[in-house]
Design an enzyme around this catalytic site. Structure first.
Site: not given
Length: 67
Positions: A1-3
């Site tokens: 999950m990219p942030y």
């Protein structure tokens, strides 16, 4: 999950401009890294110009003197 955390000075970026940033960053991560847009988180933080400094002075001061 990219942030992704985008910090900009608090100088009136419109909701439309921020929505374009969120969409653009999400699409970039999808296109370049193959990340799932449904799990990509983008946060935009707006920082008052008194709280952001460059070269030993605040952005407020730099803007006033036209730097």
């Amino acid at each position: 999950m990219p942030y992704v955390n985008i910090k900009i000075t608090q100088e009136g970026a419109s909701p439309e401009a921020k929505a374009k940033l969120i969409e653009g960053v999400t699409n970039l991560l999808r296109d370049v890294l193959g990340k799932n847009p449904q799990t990509t988180v983008v946060v935009i933080e707006e920082v008052p110009t008194d709280n952001w400094g460059i070269g030993g002075e605040t952005i407020t001061v730099r803007r006033k003197r036209g730097a």
